[in-house]
Design a protein around this motif. Structure first.
Motif, PDB file in Angstrom:
ATOM      1  N   ALA A 134       0.692  -1.256   0.117  1.00 29.95           N
ATOM      2  CA  ALA A 134       0.046  -0.081  -0.009  1.00 29.95           C
ATOM      3  C   ALA A 134       0.909   1.040   0.068  1.00 29.95           C
ATOM      4  N   SER A 135       0.407   2.389  -0.433  1.00 29.29           N
ATOM      5  CA  SER A 135       0.917   3.740  -0.424  1.00 29.29           C
ATOM      6  C   SER A 135       0.268   4.597   0.697  1.00 29.29           C
ATOM      7  N   ARG A 136       0.701   5.536   1.085  1.00 31.52           N
ATOM      8  CA  ARG A 136       0.347   6.276   1.960  1.00 31.52           C
ATOM      9  C   ARG A 136      -0.986   7.116   1.476  1.00 31.52           C
ATOM     10  N   SER A 137      -0.895   7.498   0.199  1.00 31.12           N
ATOM     11  CA  SER A 137      -2.274   8.288  -0.418  1.00 31.12           C
ATOM     12  C   SER A 137      -3.371   7.293  -0.550  1.00 31.12           C
ATOM     13  N   GLY A 138      -3.313   6.043  -0.398  1.00 25.73           N
ATOM     14  CA  GLY A 138      -4.283   5.012  -0.457  1.00 25.73           C
ATOM     15  C   GLY A 138      -4.465   3.833  -1.436  1.00 25.73           C
ATOM     16  N   GLN A 139      -3.355   3.843  -2.274  1.00 29.97           N
ATOM     17  CA  GLN A 139      -3.529   2.700  -3.075  1.00 29.97           C
ATOM     18  C   GLN A 139      -3.079   1.409  -2.414  1.00 29.97           C
ATOM     19  N   VAL A 140      -3.701   0.329  -2.908  1.00 30.23           N
ATOM     20  CA  VAL A 140      -3.484  -0.934  -2.509  1.00 30.23           C
ATOM     21  C   VAL A 140      -3.313  -2.075  -3.640  1.00 30.23           C
ATOM     22  N   LYS A 141      -2.028  -2.789  -3.559  1.00 32.74           N
ATOM     23  CA  LYS A 141      -2.075  -3.692  -4.771  1.00 32.74           C
ATOM     24  C   LYS A 141      -1.900  -5.006  -4.386  1.00 32.74           C
ATOM     25  N   ALA A 142      -2.014  -5.739  -5.353  1.00 32.30           N
ATOM     26  CA  ALA A 142      -1.696  -7.261  -5.114  1.00 32.30           C
ATOM     27  C   ALA A 142      -0.611  -7.621  -6.313  1.00 32.30           C
ATOM     28  N   ILE A 143       0.452  -8.028  -5.963  1.00 24.71           N
ATOM     29  CA  ILE A 143       1.484  -8.437  -7.018  1.00 24.71           C
ATOM     30  C   ILE A 143       1.854  -9.976  -6.968  1.00 24.71           C
ATOM     31  N   ASP A 144       1.830 -10.429  -8.111  1.00 28.74           N
ATOM     32  CA  ASP A 144       2.404 -11.707  -8.452  1.00 28.74           C
ATOM     33  C   ASP A 144       3.681 -11.902  -7.862  1.00 28.74           C
ATOM     34  N   LEU A 145       4.101 -12.887  -6.891  1.00 22.24           N
ATOM     35  CA  LEU A 145       5.409 -12.944  -6.253  1.00 22.24           C
ATOM     36  C   LEU A 145       6.575 -13.546  -7.449  1.00 22.24           C
ATOM     37  N   SER A 146       6.012 -14.186  -8.293  1.00 24.88           N
ATOM     38  CA  SER A 146       7.083 -14.831  -9.434  1.00 24.88           C
ATOM     39  C   SER A 146       7.346 -13.879 -10.305  1.00 24.88           C
ATOM     40  N   THR A 147       6.382 -12.714 -10.830  1.00 34.35           N
ATOM     41  CA  THR A 147       6.863 -12.228 -12.056  1.00 34.35           C
ATOM     42  C   THR A 147       6.667 -10.831 -11.661  1.00 34.35           C
ATOM     43  N   GLY A 148       6.439 -10.214 -10.713  1.00 34.90           N
ATOM     44  CA  GLY A 148       6.077  -8.953 -10.361  1.00 34.90           C
ATOM     45  C   GLY A 148       4.771  -8.313 -10.865  1.00 34.90           C
ATOM     46  N   HIS A 149       4.023  -9.007 -11.864  1.00 34.11           N
ATOM     47  CA  HIS A 149       2.726  -8.405 -12.416  1.00 34.11           C
ATOM     48  C   HIS A 149       1.798  -7.939 -11.379  1.00 34.11           C
ATOM     49  N   THR A 150       1.084  -7.012 -11.779  1.00 32.24           N
ATOM     50  CA  THR A 150      -0.093  -6.328 -10.847  1.00 32.24           C
ATOM     51  C   THR A 150      -1.183  -7.558 -11.058  1.00 32.24           C
ATOM     52  N   ILE A 151      -1.721  -8.085  -9.954  1.00 28.64           N
ATOM     53  CA  ILE A 151      -2.766  -8.734 -10.021  1.00 28.64           C
ATOM     54  C   ILE A 151      -4.119  -7.770  -9.698  1.00 28.64           C
ATOM     55  N   TRP A 152      -4.263  -6.924  -9.021  1.00 25.06           N
ATOM     56  CA  TRP A 152      -5.302  -5.918  -8.911  1.00 25.06           C
ATOM     57  C   TRP A 152      -4.845  -4.866  -8.267  1.00 25.06           C
ATOM     58  N   ASP A 153      -5.541  -3.625  -8.329  1.00 21.49           N
ATOM     59  CA  ASP A 153      -4.926  -2.479  -8.051  1.00 21.49           C
ATOM     60  C   ASP A 153      -6.114  -1.654  -7.629  1.00 21.49           C
ATOM     61  N   LYS A 154      -6.161  -0.956  -6.266  1.00 23.53           N
ATOM     62  CA  LYS A 154      -7.201  -0.244  -5.869  1.00 23.53           C
ATOM     63  C   LYS A 154      -6.673   1.069  -5.366  1.00 23.53           C
TER      64      LYS A 154
END
Length: 390
Positions: free
Chosen positions: A73-93
């Protein structure tokens, strides 16, 4: 009043800033230069992702892993799920609130944590959010009794929240409704940070801002025991700070903890009695292997302490006052980051710095994460990296 540790995690910041907030003569503290290291092995960046960071704000927001996904998460309010193997974003809120006339950032500060159903994150606005772990949709949000500077911790049907105002709250995991609330004593002045509770044997064990380690029943919040490990002393307000901001480590019938201006201790988990103590202060949580505790003390010495009695096996003094992160164990190494964005590998047997790499000039504050033979770090500017030793 929570004293920010952004100017130094070991409270040398007031001296360096020329600030005389507490009166008296100022102590000038020298920061050790980053040591020159001939890397004994290559360090490879495996992937990189990013959240919207803020390099000017002190925040211990750091990533967490659950089931091969990294949540950040970021301070501003972004929350991310990231694939552990590839680093690709799974979802981004993005949980900040924007209208035509105004924008209100979430001010995330406590978290991230995750379990089999939810991702949790708390904020300086005294709000805790639970997001669906599969898609990031907000399941519930709950106003709590103070800033959330410690990670929320889930156990069975509850989420335990430790707030900066001294409240220990249990919320229903599925709805966010209040279950119980305990008020801990908070002094007028304390360090900006709170102990994340450790859950063990039906109890929540945590430190407070008055130098104590406490154990509470998870079912109803009743106090089981309380033990002081740090005693106010000295003539200045900084000398009198005695927060226990570290996360206790539970192994068998022992709880290990450390306090600022205090001691590292082993406590009997059944009654809180001190089994052994060693004078050593820190705000950091420590790393643990089968024989030793690895501690970053309040001057940023890295020390290896035996579990059986607290004897010091080695001390690394070459990173003095570099505002180190909490230490983690990676293979046979201790890994820490610093305020200039360097990541260091220390030999676990003798403390020698055997490798380093600069991750981000924005600096590192939050604890690195070790998972699947990778080290995941989040820089102050929000960038998230995965490194591996080759």
């Amino acid at each position: 009043m929570k004293l920010s540790k952004c100017l130094s995690m070991s409270v040398f910041m007031l001296s360096l800033a020329g600030c005389s907030l507490f009166g008296g003569e100022e102590e000038i503290v020298q920061i050790s230069p980053s040591p020159k290291v001939d890397n004994q092995f290559p360090i490879q960046e495996m992937w990189r992702n990013s959240t919207a960071g803020n390099t000017n704000v002190y925040s211990l927001l750091g990533p967490i892993n659950y089931d091969n996904a990294i949540y950040a998460a970021s301070r501003s309010g972004q929350v991310k799920a990231i694939d552990l193997s590839t680093g690709h974003t799974i979802w981004d809120k993005n949980l900040s609130q924007s209208t035509l006339f105004s924008s209100k950032t979430a001010l995330f500060s406590g978290g991230v944590s995750a379990d089999d159903r939810y991702v949790y994150v708390g904020s300086e606005r005294a709000v805790v959010y639970a997001l669906d772990r599969n898609d990031g949709n907000v399941v519930w949000e709950k106003s709590v009794h103070g800033e959330v500077l410690a990670r929320p911790v889930s156990s069975d049907d509850k989420v335990i929240i430790h707030t900066a105002s001294g409240n220990l709250q249990a919320l229903n995991r599925n709805t966010g409704e209040d279950v119980w609330d305990v008020v801990l004593e908070v002094p007028t002045l304390s360090l900006r940070g709170n102990s994340t509770p450790t859950i063990a044997h039906g109890a929540a064990i945590l430190g407070d801002d008055t130098g104590h380690v406490n154990a509470y029943y998870l079912n109803d919040g009743q106090l089981i025991w309380q033990q002081r490990i740090s005693q106010p002393s000295g003539s200045t307000e900084i000398d009198k700070l005695n927060d226990v901001d570290s996360t206790p480590v539970i192994e068998g019938n022992l709880a290990y903890a450390i306090g600022y201006n205090g001691n590292v201790v082993a406590l009997d988990l059944s009654n809180g009695q001190i089994v052994w103590r060693k004078e050593m202060g820190s705000t950091h949580s420590f790393a643990v292997d089968s024989q030793q505790l690895f501690i970053v003390d309040q001057d940023d010495n890295v020390q290896a302490v035996t579990k059986n009695g607290g004897a010091v096996n080695w001390t690394q003094t070459g990173l003095l006052h570099r505002q180190l992160t909490d230490p983690v164990i990676y293979q046979n190494y201790i890994v820490v980051g610093d305020f200039e964005g360097y990541l260091y590998w220390l030999n676990k047997d003798n403390g020698e710095v055997v490798a380093k790499t600069q991750v981000s000039s924005s600096g590192l504050i939050s604890k690195p994460l070790v998972v699947d033979n990778k080290i995941i770090v989040q820089a102050k500017n929000g960038d998230i990296y995965a490194f591996a030793k080759n």
